[in-house]
Each structure stands twice: as structure tokens, then as C-alpha cells.
Design a protein around this motif. Structure first.
Motif: not given
Length: 353
Positions: A91-99, A296-301, A346-353
């Protein structure tokens, strides 16, 4: 209890439907999304309305189911330790980078001041559901240890026939909705993150997912929903939603109850379809479970950028839709396979694993 491969697949596909949904928004006649093309088709209005009926309710049901599974295996502390980082970090990583990147890109493509776009605030956009899930998970960790006795005493609910079960489920939705609205603060936007009404709207689906994990007989009854009923249920839910406001209190509440009834029928039918198609774990179910979150996280942009790039191209709405949806899905999947899956950070920040 082992993981349910059909629900892994269902959750993945429901998340990927976000690509279809957001692309369709560009070419609907109603507009209102980030990008709105002059090439439009009424079919995309219908498509978005029908997807909205079942997509997030089914997703929250599945989330509740897996929440109960994690709680059974690891308890409250394990639930928080495993689920909160998987939700909060992306949530935080996508908001601060991709969004943020999306806001800058959209401002540049429109010839607007990029700094002003950021100073106006970067919305969560498609990440809103993660906020609600964080609230539900936190409450589940707090309350589940205290309701075990209730869950053990609720065997009588397992014996309800499907019609009776549906009435109980609609009653649960209506209770949450009325209680939220009675506060007078239901629609207040809390720090731009969520609202009491939205939390109350999806909480019953999350709660029932938890309940049906622990009560197999109720789940089996629920999943006996005749699949054919989804054909009338989807349009009836849309019709019901159109009468919930502006037609008087009595009509509005009756329409809301009808909408919820049709949503539950649709959710049960959708889950039954997945149960029938994805009976066993396979490479496909594993990929859907692993990749859908990143996609899902990447598709929006990507959808927004492609939609903007095609605005002035002499192509029909259907052609543009197919290009944007397919390229966005493919490129998002490629990013997962080549970057997210192979890089620990990247896996931790954009997949939570």
C-alpha cells in the motif's frame, strides 16, 4: 484445513478484473475516471456495472476466508505478523512510487504543472481496498479470540436451507448499513482513506467469509447456488442500486435489500464457478495466487498512460479497449515475472512477500 486452490484462483482473477474494469471506464459513456476518451460505447457502462456487482464483495468474502485460515494456524499474533506487512508495505510503496509517478505522468501529458499535482495530494486510487482490509484484519485479530464460543454455538446456522441463509445474509448487510448511516457520520472521509459507510458495506462479506471457513456445512450450502441465477441477479442488482436514492426512504431501503440479495446470489454463483473450474492446485492457480497482487498494483498507471496515449488515435472504442487491456495485463505480468519475483526488495514492496 488446507488452502483452497479454487479460492486462490478466484482471488487472483477478481484482482485482474481490475484491468478490465479500469480500461472500460475510459470508454464508457458516463465518464468520470482519470482518462475519458471521446470514443465511447454503452457496452462498457454495462460491463463496469456488472463487474461491480460481484467483484469486491466476492474478494472480501475470500479475504475473510483466508483470514480465518491464518488465524486458525497462527492465532492473533500470527495473523497480524503475516497479514499486516503483506497489506501495508505494498500500500505505502505503491502509493509513494506508482501513484506519485502516475500523477506526474498525467500532469505532463496534460501540460499541467507537476508540482501542483503533487501538492494537491496523491489519491490512493485503486489501493482503497487495502486500507479497508487492514481495518478488518486488525479487528479480526482483536475479536476472533473472543467470539470462538459464539462460533461453536452457531451450528444451527449451518442447517439453514439456502433461501433462509440468503435472508440472514441480507439482514446482516442491512443491519450494518443502517447502523452506519444512523451515526450521522457514515459518509465522512477519514483522512481521505476510507469511510464508515464503505467499511460497513463490505464488512459483512468479510465476516461471512470467516464464518464459512469455520462452518463447512454452511459453505457447502452457499456454494450450491444454481449458477444460472447469476443471469438475472447481475442486472437486478444494478436496477436495485439505481433506486436506493431519490425515490423515498421505503423504496430506497427495499431497493438496497434487493441489491444485497442479488449480490449474495452473484457471489455464491461466481465462487461455485471457480470451485468447479479450479478443483485442484496447478501451475495456473499458483501463478494466479502469486502474480495477481503485483499485476493489480502495477496495472493502474499503465492503463492510465496507454489510455492517454491513444486519446487522439483514429481507432474505435473496442479496438482501444482491447489494446489497453491486453497490453496492460501483459506488461504488468511481465513486470512481476522479470522484476518483482526475482528481486527480494521488489517482492516485499510490491507483493508483500
Amino acid at each position: 484445513m488446507a488452502r483452497n486452490a479454487s479460492l486462490d484462483a478466484a482471488r487472483g482473477i477478481l484482482m485482474m478484473l481490475g484491468v478490465v474494469l479500469h480500461t472500460a471506464n475510459i470508454y464508457s459513456t458516463q465518464g468520470g475516471w482519470l482518462v475519458w476518451d471521446t470514443e465511447r460505447n454503452g457496452f462498457f457502462d454495462v460491463l463496469t456495472e456488472l463487474i461491480h456487482v460481484f467483484r469486491m464483495p466476492a474478494f472480501f468474502w475470500i479475504s475473510g476466508y483466508f483470514c480465518a485460515l491464518t488465524f486458525q494456524r497462527s492465532g492473533s499474533q500470527g495473523l497480524l505478523r503475516k497479514r499486516l506487512p503483506r497489506l501495508a508495505l505494498p500500500l505505502v510503496a505503491t502509493w509513494l512510487t506508482l501513484n506519485v509517478g502516475q500523477e506526474l505522468l498525467m500532469a505532463a501529458m496534460r501540460g499541467e504543472d507537476a508540482s501542483k499535482a503533487l501538492l494537491d495530494g496523491v489519491p490512493l486510487f485503486h489501493l482503497w481496498f487495502l486500507v479497508d482490509l487492514l481495518v478488518y484484519i486488525a479487528l479480526a485479530a482483536l475479536l476472533l479470540p473472543r467470539v470462538r464460543s459464539f462460533l461453536r454455538l452457531s451450528e444451527r446456522l449451518e442447517k439453514l436451507p439456502l433461501p433462509g441463509m440468503l435472508l440472514i445474509l441480507v439482514g446482516l448487510n442491512m443491519t450494518f448499513s443502517i447502523a452506519a448511516r444512523a451515526t450521522g457520520m457514515a459518509y465522512e472521509n477519514v483522512f481521505g482513506l476510507t469511510s464508515l459507510y464503505r467499511l460497513a458495506t463490505y464488512a459483512p462479506f468479510f465476516i461471512v467469509g470467516i464464518f464459512m471457513y469455520t462452518h463447512a456445512s454452511a459453505r457447502e450450502t452457499f456454494l450450491k447456488m444454481p449458477i444460472v441465477l447469476i443471469i438475472p441477479a447481475l442486472p437486478l442488482a444494478v436496477v436495485g442500486s439505481r433506486y436506493t436514492h431519490g425515490h423515498g426512504a421505503l423504496v430506497g431501503e427495499a431497493a438496497l435489500a434487493l441489491e444485497y440479495l442479488m449480490i449474495w446470489i452473484s457471489v455464491a454463483a461466481i465462487l461455485r464457478i471457480f470451485h468447479a473450474v479450479f478443483r485442484r492446485e496447478s501451475r495456473m492457480t499458483r501463478f494466479l495466487s502469486d502474480a495477481a497482487y503485483s499485476i493489480f498494483l502495477f496495472h493502474h498507471i499503465i492503463v492510465a498512460a496507454l489510455g492517454m496515449a491513444l486519446l487522439n488515435q483514429p481507432l474505435g472504442a473496442w479496438t482501444k479497449f482491447i489494446i489497453v487491456a491486453s497490453v496492460s495485463l501483459g506488461l504488468s505480468a511481465l513486470i512481476h515475472v522479470t522484476v518483482v519475483r526475482r528481486n527480494r526488495a521488489a517482492r516485499l514492496l510490491y507483493n508483500g512477500k
